[in-house]
Enzyme design. Structure first.
Site, PDB file in Angstrom:
ATOM      1  N   THR A  94      40.665 -19.975  32.595  1.00  0.00           N
ATOM      2  CA  THR A  94      39.652 -18.924  32.682  1.00  0.00           C
ATOM      3  C   THR A  94      38.352 -19.791  32.093  1.00  0.00           C
ATOM      4  O   THR A  94      38.395 -20.439  31.082  1.00  0.00           O
ATOM      5  CB  THR A  94      39.908 -17.968  31.501  1.00  0.00           C
ATOM      6  OG1 THR A  94      41.402 -17.235  31.683  1.00  0.00           O
ATOM      7  CG2 THR A  94      39.129 -16.820  31.245  1.00  0.00           C
ATOM      8  N   LYS A 170      37.653 -11.738  35.242  1.00  0.00           N
ATOM      9  CA  LYS A 170      38.632 -12.014  34.440  1.00  0.00           C
ATOM     10  C   LYS A 170      38.119 -11.879  32.822  1.00  0.00           C
ATOM     11  O   LYS A 170      38.867 -11.610  32.019  1.00  0.00           O
ATOM     12  CB  LYS A 170      39.063 -13.580  34.602  1.00  0.00           C
ATOM     13  CG  LYS A 170      40.090 -14.141  33.550  1.00  0.00           C
ATOM     14  CD  LYS A 170      41.263 -13.551  33.401  1.00  0.00           C
ATOM     15  CE  LYS A 170      41.576 -14.093  31.950  1.00  0.00           C
ATOM     16  NZ  LYS A 170      43.108 -13.282  31.692  1.00  0.00           N
ATOM     17  N   LYS A 239      36.889 -18.471  22.961  1.00  0.00           N
ATOM     18  CA  LYS A 239      36.219 -19.263  24.100  1.00  0.00           C
ATOM     19  C   LYS A 239      35.923 -18.031  25.304  1.00  0.00           C
ATOM     20  O   LYS A 239      34.909 -17.871  25.553  1.00  0.00           O
ATOM     21  CB  LYS A 239      37.097 -20.173  24.850  1.00  0.00           C
ATOM     22  CG  LYS A 239      36.526 -20.956  26.099  1.00  0.00           C
ATOM     23  CD  LYS A 239      37.720 -20.550  27.127  1.00  0.00           C
ATOM     24  CE  LYS A 239      39.162 -20.289  27.343  1.00  0.00           C
ATOM     25  NZ  LYS A 239      39.555 -19.824  28.416  1.00  0.00           N
TER      26      LYS A 239
HETATM   27  P1  NAP Z   1      47.485 -24.649  26.625  1.00  0.00           P
HETATM   28  O1  NAP Z   1      48.721 -24.426  26.472  1.00  0.00           O
HETATM   29  O2  NAP Z   1      46.644 -24.976  25.417  1.00  0.00           O
HETATM   30  O3  NAP Z   1      47.344 -25.643  27.779  1.00  0.00           O
HETATM   31  C1  NAP Z   1      46.008 -26.265  27.948  1.00  0.00           C
HETATM   32  C2  NAP Z   1      46.161 -27.287  29.115  1.00  0.00           C
HETATM   33  O4  NAP Z   1      44.667 -28.241  29.157  1.00  0.00           O
HETATM   34  C3  NAP Z   1      47.010 -28.311  28.671  1.00  0.00           C
HETATM   35  O5  NAP Z   1      47.898 -28.906  29.858  1.00  0.00           O
HETATM   36  C4  NAP Z   1      46.150 -29.470  28.197  1.00  0.00           C
HETATM   37  O6  NAP Z   1      46.738 -30.721  28.377  1.00  0.00           O
HETATM   38  C5  NAP Z   1      45.012 -29.384  29.064  1.00  0.00           C
HETATM   39  N1  NAP Z   1      43.755 -29.912  28.516  1.00  0.00           N
HETATM   40  C6  NAP Z   1      43.149 -29.637  27.686  1.00  0.00           C
HETATM   41  N2  NAP Z   1      41.945 -30.355  27.524  1.00  0.00           N
HETATM   42  C7  NAP Z   1      41.919 -31.215  28.512  1.00  0.00           C
HETATM   43  C8  NAP Z   1      41.034 -32.396  28.795  1.00  0.00           C
HETATM   44  N3  NAP Z   1      39.943 -32.477  28.348  1.00  0.00           N
HETATM   45  N4  NAP Z   1      41.490 -33.198  30.025  1.00  0.00           N
HETATM   46  C9  NAP Z   1      42.775 -32.773  30.587  1.00  0.00           C
HETATM   47  N5  NAP Z   1      43.403 -31.823  30.250  1.00  0.00           N
HETATM   48  C10 NAP Z   1      43.192 -30.996  29.165  1.00  0.00           C
HETATM   49  O7  NAP Z   1      46.677 -23.319  27.219  1.00  0.00           O
HETATM   50  P2  NAP Z   1      47.291 -22.175  28.131  1.00  0.00           P
HETATM   51  O8  NAP Z   1      47.692 -21.154  27.328  1.00  0.00           O
HETATM   52  O9  NAP Z   1      48.188 -22.576  29.194  1.00  0.00           O
HETATM   53  O10 NAP Z   1      45.868 -21.645  29.008  1.00  0.00           O
HETATM   54  C11 NAP Z   1      45.509 -22.075  30.177  1.00  0.00           C
HETATM   55  C12 NAP Z   1      44.268 -21.328  30.707  1.00  0.00           C
HETATM   56  O11 NAP Z   1      45.061 -20.194  31.024  1.00  0.00           O
HETATM   57  C13 NAP Z   1      43.208 -21.273  29.730  1.00  0.00           C
HETATM   58  O12 NAP Z   1      41.748 -21.278  30.495  1.00  0.00           O
HETATM   59  C14 NAP Z   1      43.266 -19.934  29.215  1.00  0.00           C
HETATM   60  O13 NAP Z   1      42.079 -19.286  28.609  1.00  0.00           O
HETATM   61  C15 NAP Z   1      43.908 -19.224  30.562  1.00  0.00           C
HETATM   62  N6  NAP Z   1      44.927 -18.185  30.223  1.00  0.00           N
HETATM   63  C16 NAP Z   1      45.946 -18.391  29.369  1.00  0.00           C
HETATM   64  C17 NAP Z   1      46.789 -17.135  28.878  1.00  0.00           C
HETATM   65  C18 NAP Z   1      47.808 -17.192  27.786  1.00  0.00           C
HETATM   66  O14 NAP Z   1      48.355 -16.220  27.377  1.00  0.00           O
HETATM   67  N7  NAP Z   1      48.112 -18.322  27.267  1.00  0.00           N
HETATM   68  C19 NAP Z   1      46.521 -15.962  29.923  1.00  0.00           C
HETATM   69  C20 NAP Z   1      45.729 -16.000  30.819  1.00  0.00           C
HETATM   70  C21 NAP Z   1      44.833 -17.001  30.884  1.00  0.00           C
HETATM   71  P3  NAP Z   1      47.428 -31.123  27.045  1.00  0.00           P
HETATM   72  O15 NAP Z   1      49.154 -30.797  27.228  1.00  0.00           O
HETATM   73  O16 NAP Z   1      47.531 -32.860  27.218  1.00  0.00           O
HETATM   74  O17 NAP Z   1      47.044 -30.874  25.826  1.00  0.00           O
END
Ligand code: NAP
Length: 292
Positions: A94, A170, A239
């Protein structure tokens, strides 16, 4: 297909697993390399840099936010210099409308293709291949992504040929979810203080006029007061409201409710809620009313 996968967080890990299960040849990259271990055990190849995951027909990114995308696409060992011509970058994170426009232009200039495919559904849906995808991009590119979308989602909705359209949709969806969380939180604070059992109240709501999944999922979290471990962390929710308001400002669309939600998230974060699920804003009304 030969596919790269960047970002093995709560969502990405399950999505990459389902691509492997569907028989795709998957190369994975995560900033913290340890998160790739069990995927490697299932047959994935581990890349040490984003660029190393680019010897593929398509690369999928599922990263936290615009900053992460900036690092992984345009930073040192980024994919923009490594992805073959005609290969597709599918962005499932997102991210802002502005970042999506920047990616569209940069990939076109590099002779690559860009498809935006942000998703609806929490980590359990990602693990079960039950996500819904909002998709936009060049028609042929979207068609070429079909086998990958089939492996990670229950349905994809094609919204047009301009990728940022999907990102705007989204963000609008997450604005709606946050609005439901806030209004459920206020309603539950009211009836809770009036002595009504919250689970019985939720049963009435979701068995009658409010039967949509969003009421069931978030109503259950608010009624149970269980916000840890976070399925979708509060800073990511904040965010999304910030990016919704940025898009609204660009398009000159007043969204007073989104402004209110922005303040709700700031309150939650200021009170130490970074580690909580974003649905924890749904307990602020109860707290404001003197309930614990
Ligand atoms: P998350 O568990 O916090 O994972 C974030 C990912 O991004 C990790 O792989 C992290 O790597 C990586 N990352 C963060 N900063 C970085 C950087 N500067 N350089 C390289 N890698 C970086 O988040 P998530 O819940 O999976 O969400 C991922 C995306 O999907 C977001 O945009 C979120 O808004 C969207 N989303 C989430 C959900 C939900 O329910 N969780 C649902 C729909 C959409 P590290 O492991 O090294 O920290």
């Amino acid at each position: 297909m030969k596919v790269g996968f960047l970002g093995l967080g709560q969502m990405g890990h399950g999505m990459a697993t389902n691509l492997i299960k569907a028989g795709h040849q998957v190369t994975v990259y995560n900033r913290s390399p340890s998160k790739a271990a069990d995927l490697v055990a299932q047959g994935a190849i581990q890349a040490r840099t984003p660029a190393e995951a680019c010897d593929v027909q398509a690369v999928i990114s599922m990263l936290a936010d615009d900053t992460a995308i900036e690092d992984v696409v345009f930073g040192e060992h980024g994919i923009i210099a490594a992805l073959p011509r005609s290969a597709i970058h599918i962005s499932c994170s997102t991210i802002s409308v502005a970042m999506s426009e920047k990616l569209t232009a940069a990939h076109a200039q590099a002779g690559q293709r860009f498809v935006a495919a942000p998703v609806f559904g929490r980590p359990d849906a990602a693990a079960a291949a039950k996500l819904f995808m909002a998709v936009a991009g060049d028609e042929t590119a979207v068609k070429d992504c079909g086998p990958l979308f089939d492996a990670i989602s229950q349905r994809s909705f094609v919204l047009g040929t301009t990728p940022s359209t999907a990102n705007l949709v989204k963000l609008s969806g997450n604005f709606l979810i946050a609005s439901v969380i806030e209004s459920l939180g206020e309603a539950m604070a009211l009836v809770g203080k009036g002595g009504v059992d919250l689970h019985a109240y939720l049963d009435l709501l979701t068995s009658t006029l409010f039967s949509a999944p969003v009421y069931k999922t978030y109503g259950g979290l608010i009624a149970g007061g269980k916000f840890e471990p976070a399925g979708f962390a509060a800073p990511l929710g904040q965010k999304d409201i910030r990016l919704t308001l940025a898009a609204a400002e660009t398009l000159q669309v007043p969204m007073p409710l989104a402004s209110l939600l922005r303040d709700r998230f700031l309150t939650l974060l200021a009170q130490g809620g970074e580690h909580l699920d974003w649905s924890a804003i749904g307990k602020l009304a109860a707290k404001d009313s003197g309930q614990t």
